[in-house]
Each structure stands twice: as structure tokens, then as C-alpha cells.
Design an enzyme around this catalytic site. Structure first.
Site, PDB file in Angstrom:
ATOM      1  N   LYS A 147      17.662  -5.612  97.543  1.00  0.00           N
ATOM      2  CA  LYS A 147      17.300  -6.857  96.840  1.00  0.00           C
ATOM      3  C   LYS A 147      18.263  -7.996  97.157  1.00  0.00           C
ATOM      4  O   LYS A 147      18.114  -9.089  96.618  1.00  0.00           O
ATOM      5  CB  LYS A 147      17.305  -6.610  95.327  1.00  0.00           C
ATOM      6  CG  LYS A 147      16.035  -5.951  94.797  1.00  0.00           C
ATOM      7  CD  LYS A 147      15.946  -6.139  93.286  1.00  0.00           C
ATOM      8  CE  LYS A 147      14.591  -5.810  92.733  1.00  0.00           C
ATOM      9  NZ  LYS A 147      14.530  -6.072  91.279  1.00  0.00           N
ATOM     10  N   ARG A 172       7.901  -7.616  80.138  1.00  0.00           N
ATOM     11  CA  ARG A 172       7.697  -9.032  79.828  1.00  0.00           C
ATOM     12  C   ARG A 172       6.205  -9.311  79.841  1.00  0.00           C
ATOM     13  O   ARG A 172       5.469  -8.794  79.040  1.00  0.00           O
ATOM     14  CB  ARG A 172       8.445  -9.908  80.835  1.00  0.00           C
ATOM     15  CG  ARG A 172       9.937  -9.906  80.614  1.00  0.00           C
ATOM     16  CD  ARG A 172      10.678 -10.379  81.814  1.00  0.00           C
ATOM     17  NE  ARG A 172      10.551  -9.421  82.907  1.00  0.00           N
ATOM     18  CZ  ARG A 172      11.261  -9.445  84.008  1.00  0.00           C
ATOM     19  NH1 ARG A 172      12.133 -10.411  84.192  1.00  0.00           N
ATOM     20  NH2 ARG A 172      11.101  -8.540  84.922  1.00  0.00           N
ATOM     21  N   SER A 228      16.167 -12.789  86.084  1.00  0.00           N
ATOM     22  CA  SER A 228      17.380 -13.154  86.826  1.00  0.00           C
ATOM     23  C   SER A 228      17.011 -14.073  87.992  1.00  0.00           C
ATOM     24  O   SER A 228      17.745 -15.009  88.317  1.00  0.00           O
ATOM     25  CB  SER A 228      18.088 -11.897  87.341  1.00  0.00           C
ATOM     26  OG  SER A 228      18.426 -11.062  86.263  1.00  0.00           O
TER      27      SER A 228
HETATM   28  P1  ADP Z   1      15.031  -4.194  88.288  1.00  0.00           P
HETATM   29  O1  ADP Z   1      15.467  -4.533  89.665  1.00  0.00           O
HETATM   30  O2  ADP Z   1      15.173  -2.751  87.942  1.00  0.00           O
HETATM   31  O3  ADP Z   1      13.690  -4.750  87.855  1.00  0.00           O
HETATM   32  P2  ADP Z   1      16.194  -6.125  86.504  1.00  0.00           P
HETATM   33  O4  ADP Z   1      17.629  -6.375  86.262  1.00  0.00           O
HETATM   34  O5  ADP Z   1      15.391  -7.241  87.055  1.00  0.00           O
HETATM   35  O6  ADP Z   1      16.161  -4.869  87.398  1.00  0.00           O
HETATM   36  O7  ADP Z   1      15.521  -5.632  85.163  1.00  0.00           O
HETATM   37  C1  ADP Z   1      15.937  -4.476  84.489  1.00  0.00           C
HETATM   38  C2  ADP Z   1      14.970  -4.197  83.365  1.00  0.00           C
HETATM   39  O8  ADP Z   1      15.067  -5.244  82.413  1.00  0.00           O
HETATM   40  C3  ADP Z   1      13.503  -4.136  83.774  1.00  0.00           C
HETATM   41  O9  ADP Z   1      12.849  -3.189  82.966  1.00  0.00           O
HETATM   42  C4  ADP Z   1      13.000  -5.522  83.467  1.00  0.00           C
HETATM   43  O10 ADP Z   1      11.613  -5.527  83.218  1.00  0.00           O
HETATM   44  C5  ADP Z   1      13.796  -5.808  82.205  1.00  0.00           C
HETATM   45  N1  ADP Z   1      13.954  -7.246  81.976  1.00  0.00           N
HETATM   46  C6  ADP Z   1      14.480  -8.178  82.775  1.00  0.00           C
HETATM   47  N2  ADP Z   1      14.437  -9.408  82.211  1.00  0.00           N
HETATM   48  C7  ADP Z   1      13.870  -9.225  80.998  1.00  0.00           C
HETATM   49  C8  ADP Z   1      13.483 -10.098  79.938  1.00  0.00           C
HETATM   50  N3  ADP Z   1      13.666 -11.413  80.008  1.00  0.00           N
HETATM   51  N4  ADP Z   1      12.914  -9.551  78.866  1.00  0.00           N
HETATM   52  C9  ADP Z   1      12.692  -8.227  78.800  1.00  0.00           C
HETATM   53  N5  ADP Z   1      12.982  -7.345  79.749  1.00  0.00           N
HETATM   54  C10 ADP Z   1      13.562  -7.831  80.843  1.00  0.00           C
END
Ligand code: ADP
Length: 163
Positions: free
Chosen positions: A42, A91, A129
């Protein structure tokens, strides 16, 4: 018996959306292990060490949180740890397909490992993010989305990339 949930992710960087899920998880689990995946594919903006540091800063006052990282298959890690479930945040509908696929693959590999989905507060349901990095790149305000220390580090990283 102590119920342990593993919350895996890239956390590049941790946002209020992630923190919301951690806090909600603690209503269901006695302990939440935030497990950072290195995820080089990523191309994260922050190193694994930096991501871990930021999560530690953000969660330092939340009881019942452990911050760590893992390599390899998530289900192997969950089983090695002796945890009870994987925690994921859901989400919008757009998350659903990918999360559904991941949960079912994980169940296929290790049928005793359950995945628990939690929904964030509405105000964070659009937050990711990736979006935050975009906002930061264009000089937008970050205080509503990030812990001040995370916002500071993100602004600093983006500034250093521009110079
Ligand atoms: P990944 O690469 O595993 O998707 P992330 O850091 O993007 O890692 O997300 C980790 C987890 O947190 C995932 O389950 C994602 O859906 C959740 N997540 C990320 N942002 C939010 C948010 N704003 N609200 C709820 N869950 C979130």
C-alpha cells in the site's frame, strides 16, 4: 474468561474513525489489540514504527488497549495470540464487499476465527486515512479528524515531501 479482540489495519495514520472503533470494541471485548500490518504494497506514508508510535500516543489513556504489529496471515496471528475475534470497522456500503470477502476467506482458512464488524459514529463514517492524506496535501484543517500529534506529524511529513 477475558475476551480479546484483534483490530488489524494499516493505520496510515490513525484517525478519529479508528479510535471510535477501538472505543466501541471495548464495550464488547475486555482487551483490544491494535495490530498494525506493515502493508508495503500500500506504500504507506509512515513507517511501521511511526504508525505504532502514533497509535500509542492516541490510545495511551484508553484502558484495555495493546498496540503491536504482525506479519503473515492475520488468522495465524489471531490464533497464536489466543484472541477471540477479528474486529473491523464498517463505514459506507463501499466497505462491505471487500470486508465480506476478507471475513469469509479468513473463516475458510480458520473456521473458529470470527470477525466482528462495528459501525463508527456517523461523523466518522466518511473518514479514511487516504482522504485525510489528500486533505493534508491541500492544506486543509485536520483537527476534526486527527489527534493533534498525528496532525502535526502528517503536516510535517507532507511538508518534507514537497521540499
Ligand atoms: P486496512 O488497510 O486494513 O483497510 P485501515 O487502516 O484503512 O486498514 O483500516 C483498518 C480498519 O479500520 C478497517 O476495518 C477499516 O474499515 C476501519 N476504518 C478505517 N477508517 C474508519 C472509519 N472512519 N470508521 C470506521 N472504521 C474505519
Amino acid at each position: 474468561m477475558m475476551k480479546i479482540g484483534i483490530y488489524p489495519g494499516t493505520f496510515d495514520p490513525i484517525t478519529h474513525g479508528h479510535t471510535d472503533i477501538i472505543t466501541r470494541s471495548l464495550k464488547v471485548f475486555d482487551k483490544v489489540v491494535v495490530a498494525v500490518a506493515p502493508n508495503p504494497a500500500k506504500h504507506p506514508l509512515f513507517t511501521l514504527t511511526e504508525r505504532l508510535e502514533m497509535i500509542r500516543v492516541v490510545t495511551q489513556e484508553i484502558q484495555g488497549v495493546e498496540v503491536t504489529h504482525f506479519d503473515g496471515l492475520l488468522v495465524d496471528y489471531v490464533q497464536r495470540y489466543g484472541a477471540h475475534a477479528i474486529i473491523r470497522g464498517l463505514r459506507a456500503i463501499s466497505d462491505f464487499e471487500h470486508e465480506f470477502q476478507m471475513a469469509l476467506i479468513n473463516r475458510k482458512i480458520a473456521k473458529q476465527v470470527e470477525t466482528v464488524f462495528l459501525m463508527p459514529s456517523e461523523e466518522y463514517s466518511y473518514l479514511s486515512s487516504t482522504i485525510i492524506k489528500d486533505v493534508a496535501t491541500h492544506g486543509g484543517a485536520l483537527t476534526e479528524f486527527l489527534h493533534p500529534e498525528v496532525a502535526r506529524r502528517l503536516q510535517e511529513r507532507i511538508r518534507s515531501l514537497k521540499t
